[in-house]
Design a protein around this motif. Structure first.
Motif, PDB file in Angstrom:
ATOM      1  N   LEU A 133       0.861  -1.149   0.173  1.00 36.19           N
ATOM      2  CA  LEU A 133      -0.033  -0.116   0.063  1.00 36.19           C
ATOM      3  C   LEU A 133       0.770   1.319  -0.220  1.00 36.19           C
ATOM      4  CD1 LEU A 133      -2.832   1.214  -0.032  1.00 36.19           C
ATOM      5  CD2 LEU A 133      -2.736   0.836   2.568  1.00 36.19           C
ATOM      6  N   LEU A 134       1.846   1.343   0.776  1.00 37.25           N
ATOM      7  CA  LEU A 134       2.975   2.326   0.824  1.00 37.25           C
ATOM      8  C   LEU A 134       3.588   2.694  -0.590  1.00 37.25           C
ATOM      9  CD1 LEU A 134       4.619   1.853   4.182  1.00 37.25           C
ATOM     10  CD2 LEU A 134       3.444   3.875   3.574  1.00 37.25           C
ATOM     11  N   ALA A 135       3.513   1.773  -1.367  1.00 36.13           N
ATOM     12  CA  ALA A 135       4.304   1.723  -2.853  1.00 36.13           C
ATOM     13  C   ALA A 135       3.134   2.048  -3.823  1.00 36.13           C
ATOM     14  CB  ALA A 135       4.718   0.451  -3.182  1.00 36.13           C
ATOM     15  N   ALA A 136       1.904   1.983  -3.267  1.00 37.02           N
ATOM     16  CA  ALA A 136       0.682   2.212  -4.463  1.00 37.02           C
ATOM     17  C   ALA A 136       0.605   3.754  -4.806  1.00 37.02           C
ATOM     18  CB  ALA A 136      -0.460   1.562  -3.770  1.00 37.02           C
ATOM     19  N   ARG A 137       0.082   4.218  -5.668  1.00 41.39           N
ATOM     20  CA  ARG A 137      -0.354   5.516  -6.168  1.00 41.39           C
ATOM     21  C   ARG A 137      -1.772   5.920  -5.972  1.00 41.39           C
ATOM     22  NH1 ARG A 137       3.498   6.304 -11.379  1.00 41.39           N
ATOM     23  NH2 ARG A 137       5.460   5.880 -10.709  1.00 41.39           N
ATOM     24  N   PRO A 138      -2.269   6.982  -5.668  1.00 40.99           N
ATOM     25  CA  PRO A 138      -3.575   7.474  -5.887  1.00 40.99           C
ATOM     26  C   PRO A 138      -4.073   7.116  -7.143  1.00 40.99           C
ATOM     27  CG  PRO A 138      -2.227   9.382  -5.046  1.00 40.99           C
ATOM     28  CD  PRO A 138      -1.283   8.333  -5.424  1.00 40.99           C
ATOM     29  N   GLY A 139      -5.353   6.383  -6.911  1.00 40.90           N
ATOM     30  CA  GLY A 139      -6.048   5.878  -8.139  1.00 40.90           C
ATOM     31  C   GLY A 139      -5.774   4.408  -8.457  1.00 40.90           C
ATOM     32  N   ASP A 140      -4.726   3.900  -8.135  1.00 39.15           N
ATOM     33  CA  ASP A 140      -4.242   2.473  -8.562  1.00 39.15           C
ATOM     34  C   ASP A 140      -5.331   1.518  -7.702  1.00 39.15           C
ATOM     35  OD1 ASP A 140      -1.939   3.326  -9.619  1.00 39.15           O
ATOM     36  OD2 ASP A 140      -0.525   2.384  -8.100  1.00 39.15           O
ATOM     37  N   ASP A 141      -5.505   0.440  -8.626  1.00 41.51           N
ATOM     38  CA  ASP A 141      -6.150  -0.719  -7.973  1.00 41.51           C
ATOM     39  C   ASP A 141      -5.378  -1.290  -6.842  1.00 41.51           C
ATOM     40  OD1 ASP A 141      -8.714  -0.288  -9.379  1.00 41.51           O
ATOM     41  OD2 ASP A 141      -7.846  -1.349 -11.207  1.00 41.51           O
ATOM     42  N   PHE A 142      -6.054  -1.566  -5.672  1.00 41.45           N
ATOM     43  CA  PHE A 142      -5.417  -2.344  -4.694  1.00 41.45           C
ATOM     44  C   PHE A 142      -6.297  -3.498  -4.588  1.00 41.45           C
ATOM     45  CE2 PHE A 142      -3.922  -3.387  -0.370  1.00 41.45           C
ATOM     46  CZ  PHE A 142      -2.645  -3.083  -0.602  1.00 41.45           C
ATOM     47  N   VAL A 143      -5.553  -4.626  -4.314  1.00 43.00           N
ATOM     48  CA  VAL A 143      -6.383  -5.957  -4.042  1.00 43.00           C
ATOM     49  C   VAL A 143      -5.991  -6.543  -2.717  1.00 43.00           C
ATOM     50  CG1 VAL A 143      -6.712  -8.476  -4.851  1.00 43.00           C
ATOM     51  CG2 VAL A 143      -6.157  -6.520  -6.532  1.00 43.00           C
ATOM     52  N   PHE A 144      -7.194  -6.734  -1.910  1.00 46.36           N
ATOM     53  CA  PHE A 144      -6.929  -7.452  -0.487  1.00 46.36           C
ATOM     54  C   PHE A 144      -7.220  -8.773  -0.858  1.00 46.36           C
ATOM     55  CE2 PHE A 144      -7.959  -2.863   0.349  1.00 46.36           C
ATOM     56  CZ  PHE A 144      -7.337  -2.798   1.540  1.00 46.36           C
ATOM     57  N   GLU A 145      -6.185  -9.556  -1.258  1.00 45.79           N
ATOM     58  CA  GLU A 145      -6.533 -11.036  -1.595  1.00 45.79           C
ATOM     59  C   GLU A 145      -7.342 -11.967  -0.859  1.00 45.79           C
ATOM     60  OE1 GLU A 145      -2.278 -12.293  -2.856  1.00 45.79           O
ATOM     61  OE2 GLU A 145      -2.143 -10.602  -4.336  1.00 45.79           O
ATOM     62  N   SER A 146      -6.867 -11.911   0.617  1.00 43.28           N
ATOM     63  CA  SER A 146      -7.467 -12.827   1.294  1.00 43.28           C
ATOM     64  C   SER A 146      -9.025 -12.712   1.687  1.00 43.28           C
ATOM     65  CB  SER A 146      -6.914 -12.856   2.741  1.00 43.28           C
ATOM     66  OG  SER A 146      -7.000 -11.846   3.345  1.00 43.28           O
ATOM     67  N   ILE A 147      -9.694 -11.491   1.283  1.00 41.77           N
ATOM     68  CA  ILE A 147     -10.977 -11.235   1.338  1.00 41.77           C
ATOM     69  C   ILE A 147     -11.915 -11.851   0.417  1.00 41.77           C
ATOM     70  CG2 ILE A 147     -12.696  -9.705   1.674  1.00 41.77           C
ATOM     71  CD1 ILE A 147     -10.336  -7.603   2.928  1.00 41.77           C
ATOM     72  N   PRO A 148     -11.700 -11.899  -0.971  1.00 37.22           N
ATOM     73  CA  PRO A 148     -10.773 -11.210  -1.638  1.00 37.22           C
ATOM     74  C   PRO A 148     -11.774  -9.734  -2.066  1.00 37.22           C
ATOM     75  CG  PRO A 148     -11.930 -12.679  -3.173  1.00 37.22           C
ATOM     76  CD  PRO A 148     -12.523 -12.873  -1.558  1.00 37.22           C
ATOM     77  N   LEU A 149     -11.165  -8.890  -2.428  1.00 37.98           N
ATOM     78  CA  LEU A 149     -11.684  -7.460  -2.587  1.00 37.98           C
ATOM     79  C   LEU A 149     -10.818  -6.539  -3.199  1.00 37.98           C
ATOM     80  CD1 LEU A 149     -14.083  -5.526  -2.096  1.00 37.98           C
ATOM     81  CD2 LEU A 149     -12.673  -4.577  -0.322  1.00 37.98           C
ATOM     82  N   LYS A 150     -11.079  -5.827  -4.498  1.00 35.91           N
ATOM     83  CA  LYS A 150     -10.266  -4.794  -5.050  1.00 35.91           C
ATOM     84  C   LYS A 150     -10.987  -3.395  -4.921  1.00 35.91           C
ATOM     85  CE  LYS A 150     -10.253  -4.603  -9.762  1.00 35.91           C
ATOM     86  NZ  LYS A 150      -9.814  -5.101 -11.242  1.00 35.91           N
ATOM     87  N   THR A 151     -10.302  -2.510  -4.561  1.00 33.92           N
ATOM     88  CA  THR A 151     -10.626  -1.156  -4.523  1.00 33.92           C
ATOM     89  C   THR A 151      -9.785  -0.097  -5.097  1.00 33.92           C
ATOM     90  OG1 THR A 151     -11.678   0.223  -3.037  1.00 33.92           O
ATOM     91  CG2 THR A 151      -9.781  -0.739  -2.095  1.00 33.92           C
ATOM     92  N   LYS A 152     -10.246   1.034  -5.325  1.00 32.55           N
ATOM     93  CA  LYS A 152      -9.301   2.125  -5.672  1.00 32.55           C
ATOM     94  C   LYS A 152      -8.654   2.818  -4.457  1.00 32.55           C
ATOM     95  CE  LYS A 152     -10.199   2.534 -10.217  1.00 32.55           C
ATOM     96  NZ  LYS A 152      -9.290   2.163 -11.420  1.00 32.55           N
TER      97      LYS A 152
END
Length: 452
Positions: A365-384
Motif C-alpha cells: 500500500l505504501l508503494a501504491a499511487r492514488p487511483g491505483d487498484d489495490f487488491v485485498f487478496e484474502s478477502i478477496p476485494l479490489k478497490t481504488k
C-alpha cells in the motif's frame, strides 16, 4: 569465537545466531519468520541436533526473535535461557499469543505443521527463564570455559537489550535491535562506549536516510496534525501498529496531545494483544523502572474496543481513530480488514508509523499511487486507492548514521552484519570499509561457519 547465522534466508526473519566461545555453545535469539509458515518459518536448527547447547540468550520479545524458542527448548530440555527482567515479564504472554495464532491458522489456512508448540509446552519452558537487570554481570561456566554476560538497555521496545559477552581477554557485543532516540515510553539505548574485539550489529535501516526535518519530535507533531485533519474533514484515520511497543508508544503520544489540547475530540478504538500488553507495561514501569507507562491513560483517552465483527470492505463512517494491529497490515488482522473499507474513500487516512516489509500488504500500500487498484487478496476485494496514505519516521530502529558511529568508535577487529535486507547490509559494508579499513566486515551466508 565461531558464529553461524541459522536464519535460513538471511535478511530479517527467523533471527538466530549460534556462537561458540571455547567449549561453550550459545544461541542468541530463536525467532519466527513473519512471511513464512510452518517449519519453514523457523531457523534451521539441524546444526544443533545431537550436540550440547549450553545457553540461550534473548535480546527482546518480538516474535522474529523469540517465535521458535519453545521448539529449540524442546530439543534441548536442560538449556537455561537468560533475558532482561522486563523481557521475562513479557515473554510468556507473547508466546501464548503466538500459539493461539498458530491454532487459528491451522484451521483457517490448513497448515498441518501448526502449532509449532502448545500452551502446555510454554508452561514447561518458563522454569528455565531467568531475568537479569541491565548492567548486572552474570558469569556462566561450561566444562572448561567461562563467559561473563551483561545486558545493556537498547531502547527499541520494552526489555530490549544489547548483549556484552567477555571470554578470556576478548569482548564481543551484540546490538540486537536498537534505538538511540528517546521514545515517549522508553529512553534510548545506553550502550557501553569504547573498544570491542567483535561487534555484531543490526542493519535494518541501512538504505533509509532520514531527511532533514523528519526528526522524531517533528514527526510526532505531524502525526497529530494528520489525525486532526482526517477527523475534521469527516473521515477516519487508521494507524496499523505492532502490538508490542508501538501501540503503547502511540497511546502515550495521543494522551500527551489530548492533555495539552492538541488532539481533536474523537472516538479512539483499540483492542487485542496490544491493549492486553498495556497492563504488562504498567507493571514493568512499577517493578523495573525501565519504562514510563501508566495504564490509566487508557481510561483517560476513553479507549473503545473494536466491534467483534469487522465487515470486509465496509467503511464504519465513525469519524474515529483506529489504533490496531498488525503494523504491516497482514491479511485478516484488524488493520487489514479496516483498511479494506477505508481505502476507497478520500475522506479517510491510513498512516504507518513503523517498518513495513515491501512484500506485506502494508508495504504494498505504501508503494501504491492514488487511483491505483489495490487488491485485498484474502478477502478477496479490489478497490481504488482514494484515502490519504501517510508514512511517519517513528521507527523503533536506529538511523544508519547512528549505528555506523557506534560501530566505528568500537574499533572492532571484526564486525558481523545482521538483521537487514541485502541492500541495507551492503550500505553498512561499504561505509564500514571506508571508515575502518583494517576491520574485517562479515555479511554471513546462512549456515556457514565463521571464525571471528
Amino acid at each position: 569465537m565461531k558464529l553461524i547465522d541459522l536464519n535460513r534466508d538471511g535478511g530479517i526473519g527467523a533471527n538466530s545466531l549460534l556462537v561458540q566461545f571455547g567449549d561453550l555453545r550459545v544461541l542468541v535469539d530463536c525467532g519466527l519468520h513473519p512471511k513464512k509458515v510452518g517449519r519453514a518459518a523457523t531457523p534451521d536448527l539441524t546444526l544443533l541436533r545431537g550436540t550440547p547447547l549450553d545457553l540461550i540468550l534473548i535480546t527482546h520479545c518480538h516474535l522474529d526473535h523469540i517465535g521458535s524458542l519453545p521448539v529449540v527448548m524442546r530439543e534441548h530440555p536442560n538449556t537455561p535461557v537468560l533475558m532482561t527482567a522486563a523481557s521475562r515479564m513479557l515473554i510468556e504472554r507473547m508466546l501464548h499469543n503466538s500459539a493461539n495464532v498458530m491454532m487459528r491458522q491451522r484451521e483457517t489456512e490448513n497448515i498441518p505443521d501448526y502449532p509449532l508448540f502448545t500452551h502446555e509446552e510454554i508452561e514447561r519452558c518458563v522454569g528455565r527463564f531467568t531475568g537479569l537487570a541491565p548492567g548486572h554481570v552474570k558469569k556462566f561456566r561450561g566444562a572448561r570455559d567461562e563467559i561473563e554476560i551483561t545486558f545493556h538497555h537498547a531502547g527499541h521496545v520494552a526489555g530490549a537489550a544489547g548483549i556484552e559477552i567477555r571470554h578470556k581477554h576478548r569482548a564481543v557485543f551484540f546490538t540486537g535491535d536498537v534505538l538511540f532516540d528517546n521514545q515517549r515510553t522508553l529512553t534510548g539505548a545506553k550502550f557501553p562506549a569504547g573498544h570491542f574485539d567483535t561487534l555484531v550489529t543490526e542493519t535494518t535501516r541501512g538504505i533509509t536516510e532520514r531527511p532533514v526535518g523528519k526528526e522524531r519530535v517533528h514527526e510526532v507533531a505531524r502525526l497529530i496534525a494528520t489525525i486532526n485533519d482526517a477527523i475534521q474533514r469527516g473521515g477516519s484515520l487508521l494507524l496499523p501498529v505492532f502490538a508490542l511497543g508501538r501501540m503503547q508508544e502511540v497511546l502515550a503520544i495521543l494522551h500527551d496531545a489530548r492533555k495539552f489540547g492538541r488532539l481533536v475530540d474523537c472516538p479512539i478504538y483499540a483492542s487485542g494483544l496490544g491493549m492486553d500488553l498495556a497492563d504488562y507495561f504498567d507493571e514493568i514501569t512499577r517493578k523495573t523502572k525501565t519504562l514510563q507507562f501508566n495504564r490509566s491513560l487508557v481510561k483517560d483517552l476513553k479507549i473503545k474496543p473494536l466491534p467483534r465483527k469487522l465487515n470486509p470492505g465496509e467503511d464504519p463512517q465513525q469519524r474515529s481513530l483506529y489504533v490496531v494491529s498488525s503494523g504491516m497490515m497482514v491479511a485478516q488482522t484488524p488493520s487489514y480488514l479496516l483498511a479494506s473499507g477505508l481505502l476507497g474513500h478520500a475522506r479517510n487516512t491510513i498512516a504507518f508509523v513503523g517498518y513495513c516489509d515491501p512484500d506485506t500488504p502494508g508495504g504494498q500500500l505504501l508503494a501504491a499511487r492514488p487511483g491505483d487498484d489495490f487488491v485485498f487478496e484474502s478477502i478477496p476485494l479490489k478497490t481504488k486507492v482514494k484515502a490519504h496514505i501517510e508514512r511517519f519516521e517513528l521507527s523503533g530502529h536506529a538511523d544508519r548514521e547512528e549505528l555506523l558511529e557506534f560501530a566505528v568508535q568500537t574499533e572492532a577487529r571484526s564486525i558481523v552484519l545482521t538483521h537487514g535486507d541485502p541492500p541495507a547490509r551492503a550500505w553498512f559494508a561499504e561505509a564500514l570499509a571506508a571508515q575502518l579499513p583494517r576491520t574485517k566486515v562479515i555479511d554471513p551466508v546462512p549456515l556457514q561457519t565463521y571464525q571471528v
